[in-house]
Design a protein around this motif. Structure first.
Motif, PDB file in Angstrom:
ATOM      1  N   ASP A   1      53.677  53.624  27.729  1.00 22.27           N
ATOM      2  CA  ASP A   1      52.243  53.827  27.517  1.00 22.27           C
ATOM      3  C   ASP A   1      51.889  55.304  27.495  1.00 22.27           C
ATOM      4  N   ALA A   2      52.577  56.107  28.318  1.00 26.01           N
ATOM      5  CA  ALA A   2      52.309  57.546  28.334  1.00 26.01           C
ATOM      6  C   ALA A   2      52.747  58.196  27.031  1.00 26.01           C
ATOM      7  N   LEU A   3      53.906  57.796  26.519  1.00 23.99           N
ATOM      8  CA  LEU A   3      54.416  58.406  25.288  1.00 23.99           C
ATOM      9  C   LEU A   3      53.515  58.110  24.100  1.00 23.99           C
ATOM     10  N   LYS A   4      52.947  56.911  24.040  1.00 29.09           N
ATOM     11  CA  LYS A   4      52.118  56.594  22.881  1.00 29.09           C
ATOM     12  C   LYS A   4      50.628  56.706  23.182  1.00 29.09           C
ATOM     13  N   GLY A   5      50.293  57.364  24.282  1.00 34.11           N
ATOM     14  CA  GLY A   5      48.900  57.582  24.612  1.00 34.11           C
ATOM     15  C   GLY A   5      48.586  59.060  24.657  1.00 34.11           C
ATOM     16  N   ARG A   6      47.486  59.410  25.322  1.00 33.65           N
ATOM     17  CA  ARG A   6      47.074  60.802  25.421  1.00 33.65           C
ATOM     18  C   ARG A   6      47.692  61.511  26.618  1.00 33.65           C
ATOM     19  N   GLU A   7      48.423  60.791  27.440  1.00 30.43           N
ATOM     20  CA  GLU A   7      49.009  61.409  28.622  1.00 30.43           C
ATOM     21  C   GLU A   7      50.249  62.214  28.258  1.00 30.43           C
ATOM     22  N   ASP A   8      50.493  63.256  29.040  1.00 29.95           N
ATOM     23  CA  ASP A   8      51.792  63.894  29.048  1.00 29.95           C
ATOM     24  C   ASP A   8      52.714  63.001  29.883  1.00 29.95           C
ATOM     25  N   LEU A   9      53.979  62.944  29.510  1.00 34.33           N
ATOM     26  CA  LEU A   9      54.895  62.065  30.234  1.00 34.33           C
ATOM     27  C   LEU A   9      55.029  62.432  31.713  1.00 34.33           C
ATOM     28  N   LEU A  10      54.751  63.690  32.042  1.00 36.18           N
ATOM     29  CA  LEU A  10      54.857  64.105  33.439  1.00 36.18           C
ATOM     30  C   LEU A  10      53.590  63.835  34.249  1.00 36.18           C
ATOM     31  N   ALA A  11      52.514  63.425  33.580  1.00 40.88           N
ATOM     32  CA  ALA A  11      51.220  63.374  34.242  1.00 40.88           C
ATOM     33  C   ALA A  11      51.220  62.453  35.459  1.00 40.88           C
ATOM     34  N   GLN A  12      51.704  61.233  35.289  1.00 36.65           N
ATOM     35  CA  GLN A  12      51.659  60.283  36.401  1.00 36.65           C
ATOM     36  C   GLN A  12      52.528  60.730  37.565  1.00 36.65           C
ATOM     37  N   GLU A  13      53.687  61.313  37.251  1.00 34.65           N
ATOM     38  CA  GLU A  13      54.558  61.785  38.327  1.00 34.65           C
ATOM     39  C   GLU A  13      53.909  62.944  39.077  1.00 34.65           C
TER      40      GLU A  13
ATOM     41  N   LEU B   1      50.660  63.456  39.380  1.00 35.89           N
ATOM     42  CA  LEU B   1      49.607  62.862  40.201  1.00 35.89           C
ATOM     43  C   LEU B   1      50.194  62.223  41.455  1.00 35.89           C
ATOM     44  N   HIS B   2      51.331  61.551  41.285  1.00 38.62           N
ATOM     45  CA  HIS B   2      51.968  60.892  42.418  1.00 38.62           C
ATOM     46  C   HIS B   2      52.414  61.915  43.459  1.00 38.62           C
ATOM     47  N   GLN B   3      53.033  63.000  42.999  1.00 36.63           N
ATOM     48  CA  GLN B   3      53.519  63.990  43.946  1.00 36.63           C
ATOM     49  C   GLN B   3      52.385  64.747  44.618  1.00 36.63           C
TER      50      GLN B   3
ATOM     51  N   CYS C   1      51.149  62.578  47.291  1.00 39.99           N
ATOM     52  CA  CYS C   1      52.124  62.380  48.376  1.00 39.99           C
ATOM     53  C   CYS C   1      52.936  63.656  48.554  1.00 39.99           C
ATOM     54  N   PRO C   2      52.326  64.728  49.022  1.00 37.00           N
ATOM     55  CA  PRO C   2      53.030  66.018  49.077  1.00 37.00           C
ATOM     56  C   PRO C   2      54.212  66.035  50.028  1.00 37.00           C
ATOM     57  N   TYR C   3      54.298  65.082  50.966  1.00 38.33           N
ATOM     58  CA  TYR C   3      55.378  65.081  51.945  1.00 38.33           C
ATOM     59  C   TYR C   3      56.471  64.084  51.594  1.00 38.33           C
ATOM     60  N   ARG C   4      56.472  63.588  50.361  1.00 38.03           N
ATOM     61  CA  ARG C   4      57.398  62.518  50.013  1.00 38.03           C
ATOM     62  C   ARG C   4      58.848  62.950  50.188  1.00 38.03           C
ATOM     63  N   ASP C   5      59.194  64.166  49.713  1.00 41.04           N
ATOM     64  CA  ASP C   5      60.589  64.610  49.738  1.00 41.04           C
ATOM     65  C   ASP C   5      60.829  65.765  50.696  1.00 41.04           C
ATOM     66  N   SER C   6      59.785  66.202  51.366  1.00 43.62           N
ATOM     67  CA  SER C   6      59.967  67.355  52.231  1.00 43.62           C
ATOM     68  C   SER C   6      58.889  67.367  53.302  1.00 43.62           C
ATOM     69  N   LYS C   7      59.192  67.970  54.408  1.00 45.60           N
ATOM     70  CA  LYS C   7      58.175  68.124  55.433  1.00 45.60           C
ATOM     71  C   LYS C   7      57.311  69.340  55.164  1.00 45.60           C
ATOM     72  N   ARG C   8      57.704  70.134  54.154  1.00 51.41           N
ATOM     73  CA  ARG C   8      56.951  71.337  53.812  1.00 51.41           C
ATOM     74  C   ARG C   8      55.767  70.985  52.934  1.00 51.41           C
ATOM     75  N   PRO C   9      54.522  71.338  53.294  1.00 51.24           N
ATOM     76  CA  PRO C   9      53.356  71.025  52.443  1.00 51.24           C
ATOM     77  C   PRO C   9      53.495  71.666  51.071  1.00 51.24           C
ATOM     78  N   MET C  10      53.000  70.963  50.055  1.00 46.17           N
ATOM     79  CA  MET C  10      53.004  71.497  48.697  1.00 46.17           C
ATOM     80  C   MET C  10      52.220  72.801  48.651  1.00 46.17           C
ATOM     81  N   GLY C  11      52.759  73.783  47.956  1.00 50.43           N
ATOM     82  CA  GLY C  11      52.029  75.032  47.756  1.00 50.43           C
ATOM     83  C   GLY C  11      52.355  76.084  48.785  1.00 50.43           C
ATOM     84  N   THR C  12      53.100  75.755  49.881  1.00 49.59           N
ATOM     85  CA  THR C  12      53.440  76.767  50.846  1.00 49.59           C
ATOM     86  C   THR C  12      54.651  77.556  50.394  1.00 49.59           C
TER      87      THR C  12
END
Length: 363
Positions: free
Chosen positions: A331-343, A345-347, A350-361
């Protein structure tokens, strides 16, 4: 591969390659790194990145070769005449302006307050008074638009010149032989505008309150002009779309794509899109009516429309074949979304999904 839909301006089959960052260009030669591990890493990464260069080159080749096979397609370039319509079908094109000549004078006179505003806006006071409507003004927007401020009278010359244009139109209004209600409303708009201009230039002063007083009394007259313009557009487009539907025939019409090019500020609810959708097959209209926002009218609207449509059509097919078991990616490929958009948004959610370090630090 990133799905991109809304290319602006005069993107062409060749120019799009440059737009995407030199698609098809050979990857830079990293040279022989020798025993240097950093050099080996750079060379390896450049070799890997070259895969995407080849992928994009093949993608562009498919798009360019697909363009001549697109059809039937109606391309609409919105303009001051109500829209230039082009039918592309079975190797031929027909282009024309279907809207009657009532459209232009009706809209032209309805635009008079906007013309006056465009002259005066840079000289507005940044202090916002409190007549109706100003509560919705963004103060920062006002500060940016009023970039000269009220400390100069440089606006008087341009406003007088515009007033001369309006006065000339007012003198010739009867000769234009506009329909009754349209002629009356147009006269009201011109008379009010000329009075405002005379007062402002005579006093060498104006303010937002006096301007709103001028425009506030023109609502009904402007609505009348818009009514006539809309009727002219509906009637002209309706006649043309009925004729083209008969020419394409019942077998080909359900596959019709309509690409409407318009300036961004009118692209969300575009008048021609509203009209033409009524003539499209209901089963395909939502997916086959493509609105493309442009920054400026393109030099070659048909080429821009077909270039974008080729991307859409090939992505529609690629989405189902490349991602047959991944509905979200398809749906992303044939829509207006960039393929990375949902990922992304997900990250971000959930900034702590893969690390204890907050996103952006900092690392």
């Amino acid at each position: 591969m990133t799905a991109r839909r809304d290319f602006l301006g005069s993107v062409t089959a060749i120019g799009a390659s440059t737009f995407l960052g030199g698609i098809g260009a050979a990857a830079p030669d990293a040279g022989d790194p020798g025993p240097d591990p950093a050099g080996a890493e750079l060379r390896a990464r450049n070799t890997i990145v070259a895969i995407d260069g080849d992928t994009r080159r093949h993608y562009d080749t498919l798009r360019a070769e697909l363009i001549p096979h697109l059809g039937p397609v109606v391309v609409v370039e919105n303009d001051a005449r109500g829209g230039l319509f082009t039918l592309v079908h079975e190797g031929r094109r027909e282009s024309l302006w279907p809207v009657s000549d009532i459209f232009e004078p009706a809209k032209s006179i309805a635009h008079v307050p906007l013309g006056i505003f465009s002259i005066l806006a840079p000289y507005l006071s940044r202090r916002i008074p409190n007549p109706p409507g100003t509560a919705r003004l963004d103060r920062h927007d006002v500060e940016m638009v009023a970039f000269k401020g009220p400390g100069t009278n440089e606006w008087i010359g341009p406003l007088r010149a515009f007033g001369a244009t309006l006065a000339d139109a007012r003198r010739q209004l009867d000769d234009a032989r506009l329909p009754g209600r349209l002629a009356v409303a147009s006269g009201q708009i011109l008379d009010a505008a000329l009075e405002f201009i005379a007062q402002a230039t005579g006093r060498a002063a104006f303010d937002m309150r006096s301007f709103e007083d001028f425009t506030g009394g023109l609502g009904e007259a402007i609505a009348t002009n818009i009514e006539y313009a809309a009727r002219a557009q509906i009637d002209g487009v309706t006649e043309l779309m009925n004729r083209w539907r008969d020419e394409v025939g019942p077998a080909g019409w359900p596959g019709l794509y309509v690409v409407v090019l318009s300036i961004w500020t009118t692209s969300a609810l575009n008048q021609n899109s509203i009209i033409v959708k009524r003539f499209m097959d209901p089963a395909t209209a939502d997916s086959h009516l493509i609105d493309i926002a442009t920054a400026q009218p393109p030099t070659d609207p048909v080429l821009v429309a077909l270039d974008n449509l080729a991307r859409i059509v090939q992505d529609n097919v690629a989405a189902e074949l490349v991602f047959p078991h991944d509905r979200r990616s398809a749906d992303a490929l044939k829509g207006r979304e960039d393929l990375l958009a949902q990922e992304i948004l997900h990250q971000l959610a959930c900034p702590y999904r893969d690390s204890k370090r907050p996103m952006g630090t900092a690392r």
